[in-house]
Design an enzyme around this catalytic site. Structure first.
Site, PDB file in Angstrom:
ATOM      1  N   ARG A  10      -8.692  65.071  75.771  1.00  0.00           N
ATOM      2  CA  ARG A  10      -8.383  63.458  75.706  1.00  0.00           C
ATOM      3  C   ARG A  10      -8.118  62.500  74.625  1.00  0.00           C
ATOM      4  NH1 ARG A  10      -5.149  65.075  79.182  1.00  0.00           N
ATOM      5  NH2 ARG A  10      -4.983  64.022  81.037  1.00  0.00           N
ATOM      6  N   ASP A  70      -3.873  66.685  69.647  1.00  0.00           N
ATOM      7  CA  ASP A  70      -3.185  66.427  70.118  1.00  0.00           C
ATOM      8  C   ASP A  70      -2.958  65.246  71.193  1.00  0.00           C
ATOM      9  OD1 ASP A  70      -0.409  67.367  71.546  1.00  0.00           O
ATOM     10  OD2 ASP A  70      -1.962  68.199  73.551  1.00  0.00           O
ATOM     11  N   GLY A 125      -0.116  69.401  74.928  1.00  0.00           N
ATOM     12  CA  GLY A 125      -0.539  70.617  75.374  1.00  0.00           C
ATOM     13  C   GLY A 125      -0.195  71.971  76.502  1.00  0.00           C
ATOM     14  N   ILE A 145      -9.201  75.664  81.084  1.00  0.00           N
ATOM     15  CA  ILE A 145      -9.301  75.747  78.929  1.00  0.00           C
ATOM     16  C   ILE A 145     -10.245  76.430  78.416  1.00  0.00           C
ATOM     17  CG2 ILE A 145      -7.808  74.615  77.476  1.00  0.00           C
ATOM     18  CD1 ILE A 145      -6.532  72.799  79.810  1.00  0.00           C
ATOM     19  N   GLU A 171      -2.808  56.569  72.796  1.00  0.00           N
ATOM     20  CA  GLU A 171      -1.227  57.493  72.843  1.00  0.00           C
ATOM     21  C   GLU A 171      -1.074  56.275  73.189  1.00  0.00           C
ATOM     22  OE1 GLU A 171      -1.343  61.263  75.027  1.00  0.00           O
ATOM     23  OE2 GLU A 171      -3.118  59.972  76.996  1.00  0.00           O
ATOM     24  N   HIS A 195       0.636  64.660  72.182  1.00  0.00           N
ATOM     25  CA  HIS A 195       0.092  65.998  73.760  1.00  0.00           C
ATOM     26  C   HIS A 195       1.152  66.661  73.773  1.00  0.00           C
ATOM     27  CE1 HIS A 195      -2.405  64.059  77.485  1.00  0.00           C
ATOM     28  NE2 HIS A 195      -1.689  64.915  76.801  1.00  0.00           N
TER      29      HIS A 195
HETATM   30  P1  NAD Z   1     -12.323  71.253  83.919  1.00  0.00           P
HETATM   31  O1  NAD Z   1     -12.235  70.797  84.649  1.00  0.00           O
HETATM   32  O2  NAD Z   1     -11.667  73.060  84.233  1.00  0.00           O
HETATM   33  O3  NAD Z   1     -13.012  72.492  82.877  1.00  0.00           O
HETATM   34  C1  NAD Z   1     -13.931  71.129  82.142  1.00  0.00           C
HETATM   35  C2  NAD Z   1     -15.182  71.672  81.859  1.00  0.00           C
HETATM   36  O4  NAD Z   1     -16.154  70.443  80.815  1.00  0.00           O
HETATM   37  C3  NAD Z   1     -16.115  71.980  82.422  1.00  0.00           C
HETATM   38  O5  NAD Z   1     -16.687  73.046  83.226  1.00  0.00           O
HETATM   39  C4  NAD Z   1     -17.241  70.860  82.738  1.00  0.00           C
HETATM   40  O6  NAD Z   1     -18.133  71.400  83.344  1.00  0.00           O
HETATM   41  C5  NAD Z   1     -17.017  70.610  81.198  1.00  0.00           C
HETATM   42  N1  NAD Z   1     -18.012  69.080  81.235  1.00  0.00           N
HETATM   43  C6  NAD Z   1     -17.761  68.528  81.701  1.00  0.00           C
HETATM   44  N2  NAD Z   1     -18.982  66.819  81.466  1.00  0.00           N
HETATM   45  C7  NAD Z   1     -19.460  68.076  80.726  1.00  0.00           C
HETATM   46  C8  NAD Z   1     -19.833  67.427  79.139  1.00  0.00           C
HETATM   47  N3  NAD Z   1     -20.508  65.662  79.317  1.00  0.00           N
HETATM   48  N4  NAD Z   1     -20.303  68.598  78.562  1.00  0.00           N
HETATM   49  C9  NAD Z   1     -19.716  69.221  78.157  1.00  0.00           C
HETATM   50  N5  NAD Z   1     -18.972  70.101  79.133  1.00  0.00           N
HETATM   51  C10 NAD Z   1     -18.824  69.247  79.938  1.00  0.00           C
HETATM   52  O7  NAD Z   1     -10.597  71.461  82.714  1.00  0.00           O
HETATM   53  P2  NAD Z   1      -9.394  72.258  81.866  1.00  0.00           P
HETATM   54  O8  NAD Z   1      -8.464  72.503  82.897  1.00  0.00           O
HETATM   55  O9  NAD Z   1      -9.840  73.145  81.687  1.00  0.00           O
HETATM   56  O10 NAD Z   1      -9.409  70.854  81.282  1.00  0.00           O
HETATM   57  C11 NAD Z   1      -9.909  70.634  79.976  1.00  0.00           C
HETATM   58  C12 NAD Z   1      -9.550  69.149  79.348  1.00  0.00           C
HETATM   59  O11 NAD Z   1      -8.023  69.641  78.926  1.00  0.00           O
HETATM   60  C13 NAD Z   1      -9.537  67.855  80.250  1.00  0.00           C
HETATM   61  O12 NAD Z   1      -9.147  66.405  79.761  1.00  0.00           O
HETATM   62  C14 NAD Z   1      -7.830  68.057  80.773  1.00  0.00           C
HETATM   63  O13 NAD Z   1      -6.856  66.430  81.296  1.00  0.00           O
HETATM   64  C15 NAD Z   1      -7.195  68.132  79.227  1.00  0.00           C
HETATM   65  N6  NAD Z   1      -6.163  68.461  78.926  1.00  0.00           N
HETATM   66  C16 NAD Z   1      -5.202  68.400  77.904  1.00  0.00           C
HETATM   67  C17 NAD Z   1      -3.723  68.702  78.068  1.00  0.00           C
HETATM   68  C18 NAD Z   1      -3.130  68.794  76.822  1.00  0.00           C
HETATM   69  O14 NAD Z   1      -1.435  68.046  77.151  1.00  0.00           O
HETATM   70  N7  NAD Z   1      -3.493  68.727  75.868  1.00  0.00           N
HETATM   71  C19 NAD Z   1      -3.269  69.615  78.895  1.00  0.00           C
HETATM   72  C20 NAD Z   1      -4.141  70.635  80.213  1.00  0.00           C
HETATM   73  C21 NAD Z   1      -5.492  69.911  79.963  1.00  0.00           C
HETATM   74  C1  MLT Z   2      -2.516  67.451  81.360  1.00  0.00           C
HETATM   75  O1  MLT Z   2      -3.577  66.594  82.173  1.00  0.00           O
HETATM   76  O2  MLT Z   2      -2.101  68.410  82.200  1.00  0.00           O
HETATM   77  C2  MLT Z   2      -2.104  66.904  80.251  1.00  0.00           C
HETATM   78  O3  MLT Z   2      -2.587  66.126  79.086  1.00  0.00           O
HETATM   79  C3  MLT Z   2      -0.844  67.485  80.710  1.00  0.00           C
HETATM   80  C4  MLT Z   2       0.246  66.135  80.808  1.00  0.00           C
HETATM   81  O4  MLT Z   2       0.058  64.971  81.070  1.00  0.00           O
HETATM   82  O5  MLT Z   2       1.491  66.056  79.889  1.00  0.00           O
END
Ligand code: NAD
Ligand code: MLT
Length: 532
Positions: free
Chosen positions: A231, A255, A289, A150, A260, A287
């Site tokens: 998160r 978000d 996203g 992301i 939560e 939430h």
């Molecule tokens: P990802 O695993 O592809 O990327 C996470 C990155 O964070 C990695 O590159 C990792 O090296 C880095 N990282 C880990 N620890 C770290 C630290 N201490 N300092 C700096 N960088 C660090 O994950 P993603 O798919 O990009 O998801 C990112 C976040 O978004 C996750 O928490 C996921 O749960 C969340 N998410 C939220 C929603 C939503 O609905 N809001 C949707 C999808 C994902």
């Molecule tokens: C996720 O981790 O994929 C997101 O937070 C989305 C969700 O759980 O609804």
């Protein structure tokens, strides 16, 4: 098989499960206590981010085989507890990344231009636009914490807005920063000092919880904007509230709250409190996203397909399995079957405890991701001992618990075959070796059994017979089996010195009584039924 779905997923996904005959129980918004009370009825559970699949739930879920996380983050799932029980954990990490990235950007745009405040004011008939002088993204610096899936999308798109992108992520290579055109910050502090917009995209781990707290916010430029669409809890909420009240942080897009709220309760039943909800320079979303039509469809159909496959015993790319690209999985399938068979043979013919399993991957397999094959060997080895409690997910853990070591090695040289898996079972007094190969992509052969060279096509029921190498023995074996009405599907024998082994494929499992008669036959030294 019964599946409970505790959080909303796309109807098309539910259809996938119904179409395959699963008994589906859709219980959106079920409380944790209620779930604890009924989880013992289900073979699988599908959740999003709110349901806590913790150790207690896992312990009570005595039939659970699969946990499906519709989405990405697995911080609400005790993966270790699942692995210990052999429960497959699957998620859909790729399916909603665009949606989450776009939400973070939408929040940034809205914050920079005061959109939500201005809109609320207009609805209240307050059109004094001079109160909402915004700022442009163009030319500003975005600081991205976590440059994963992301974070990379956010970088790519905000660079398109002509922002300078800097990021802090100590776990990814410099090459990725260069490819994305993002400047690497050596420390989080450096990023915080330089960014006009801080956006967080790390997973929730012990290291990242509260990683942006009072000290970190104080390091930020006055007037910074903060977005958290990753998160709840990554930004310390109390510190953020204080910084927003003082104006040091100009605005925040949140978000994900910590904790939560329940997302299925109507407002009149909602008791959720959070000071962030009181501040008008904060955009709070529930939430959202992953809440786009596209992501909803992708996540819903992907997770239900994975859960169905896992329940049907297919190998799937699981969180608690070694990573495999989908193309590799297809390619490795026949080898997975072969590896499990090679593992299964040992304890069906030998009694001495295995202390170490050594696996050599040769030829075409030398440069493949073979961990899943090693797990298959262990699964096969342990199956006669622990039966259905062993699977790909917990095989290594169970083996470790039994004191069985695993050593893998590779060799690119092979004379006779294009690929070969050799498994060496090391026991205290001796080592036993079995090898197999796959040719024409799907034809399995066992080619070495304890030093006897073969070209044997493995079938479900095999009698392994050790006999003295003298005329008439094979005939006597055939006659005896015939007398008992046992049909021989195939037979192979191999000689070494004065002894020989015969592998006899039969249509059905033969009884202990027949095996005893075989051993009593002249020239036969040992007869064992092997189920492959
Ligand atoms: P990802 O695993 O592809 O990327 C996470 C990155 O964070 C990695 O590159 C990792 O090296 C880095 N990282 C880990 N620890 C770290 C630290 N201490 N300092 C700096 N960088 C660090 O994950 P993603 O798919 O990009 O998801 C990112 C976040 O978004 C996750 O928490 C996921 O749960 C969340 N998410 C939220 C929603 C939503 O609905 N809001 C949707 C999808 C994902
Ligand atoms: C996720 O981790 O994929 C997101 O937070 C989305 C969700 O759980 O609804």
């Amino acid at each position: 098989m019964k599946i409970i779905v505790t959080e909303r997923i796309a109807e098309e996904g539910l259809q996938v499960l119904r179409a395959e005959g699963f008994d589906l129980d859709v219980r959106y918004g079920i409380s944790h206590q209620e779930l604890l009370d009924i989880i013992s009825d289900y073979d699988a559970i599908i959740v999003r981010s709110v349901t806590k699949v913790n150790r207690e739930l896992i312990e009570r879920g005595v039939k659970l085989k699969v946990v499906g996380r519709a989405g990405n983050g697995i911080d609400n799932i005790d993966v270790d507890a699942c692995t210990e029980k052999g429960i497959v954990v699957v998620n859909t990490p790729e399916s909603n990344t665009m949606a989450a990235g776009e939400l973070a950007i939408a929040m940034a745009c809205a914050l920079f231009r005061n959109l939500t405040r201005a809109s609320a004011a207009c609805r209240a008939r307050d059109f004094r636009r001079n109160q909402y002088l915004g700022r442009e993204l163009d030319g500003k610096t975005v600081g991205i914490i976590g440059l994963g899936r992301i974070g990379s999308i956010v970088a790519r798109k905000l660079i398109g807005h002509n922002m300078k992108a800097i990021a802090y992520d100590p776990y990814i290579t410099d090459d990725k920063f260069t490819r994305l055109g993002v400047e690497k910050c050596a420390t989080l502090d450096e990023l915080l000092r330089r960014a006009d917009l801080v956006t967080i995209h790390t997973p929730k781990t012990a290291e990242t919880i509260g990683m942006v707290g009072e000290r970190e916010l104080a390091l930020c430029r006055k007037g910074v904007y903060v977005v958290n669409a990753a998160r709840g809890g990554l930004v310390n909420e109390a510190a953020l509230v204080a910084a927003l009240r003082s104006g040091h942080v100009a605005g925040a897009g949140i978000d994900v709250l910590d904790p939560e709220p329940g997302y299925d309760k109507p407002p009149e039943e909602q008791t959720y409190q959070n000071p962030l909800l009181e501040l008008d320079n904060v955009i709070v979303t529930p939430h959202l996203g992953a809440s786009t039509e596209e992501a909803n469809y992708n996540v819903g159909t992907a997770i239900t397909r994975l859960v169905a496959d896992a329940l049907q015993g297919k190998i799937v790319a699981a969180v608690n399995m070694p990573p495999l690209k989908s193309g590799d999985l297809e390619l490795l399938k026949p080898y997975i079957t072969l590896a499990e068979m090679l593992g299964r043979i040992y304890y069906q013919v030998e009694k001495e405890t295995v202390e170490k399993v050594e696996i050599v991957y040769s030829g075409d397999l030398a440069d493949k991701e073979t961990k899943v094959l090693s797990l298959s060997v262990l699964k096969g080895l342990l199956y006669p001992v622990v039966k259905e409690t062993v699977n790909y997910v917990n095989a290594e853990l169970i083996a470790k618990g039994m004191g069985i070591g695993l050593v893998e090695s590779r060799s690119s040289h092979l004379d006779k075959y294009t690929n070969l898996i050799t498994v060496r079972f090391h026991a205290k007094s001796r080592m036993r070796e079995i090898s197999g190969t796959v040719f024409a992509r799907e034809e399995l052969r066992i080619v070495d059994f304890f030093g006897y060279k073969l070209d044997f096509e493995p079938r479900p029921n095999v009698i392994a017979i050790q006999n003295v190498d003298q005329p008439g023995t094979i005939g006597r074996i055939g006659t005896l089996l015939g007398r008992h009405g046992i049909n021989i599907a195939a037979m192979q024998w191999s000689r070494k010195g004065e002894k020989a082994v015969s592998f006899v494929s039969v249509d059905d499992e033969v009884s202990d009584a027949v095996l005893k008669e075989l051993v009593a036959t002249e020239g036969v030294l040992k007869a064992t039924m092997i189920k492959l």
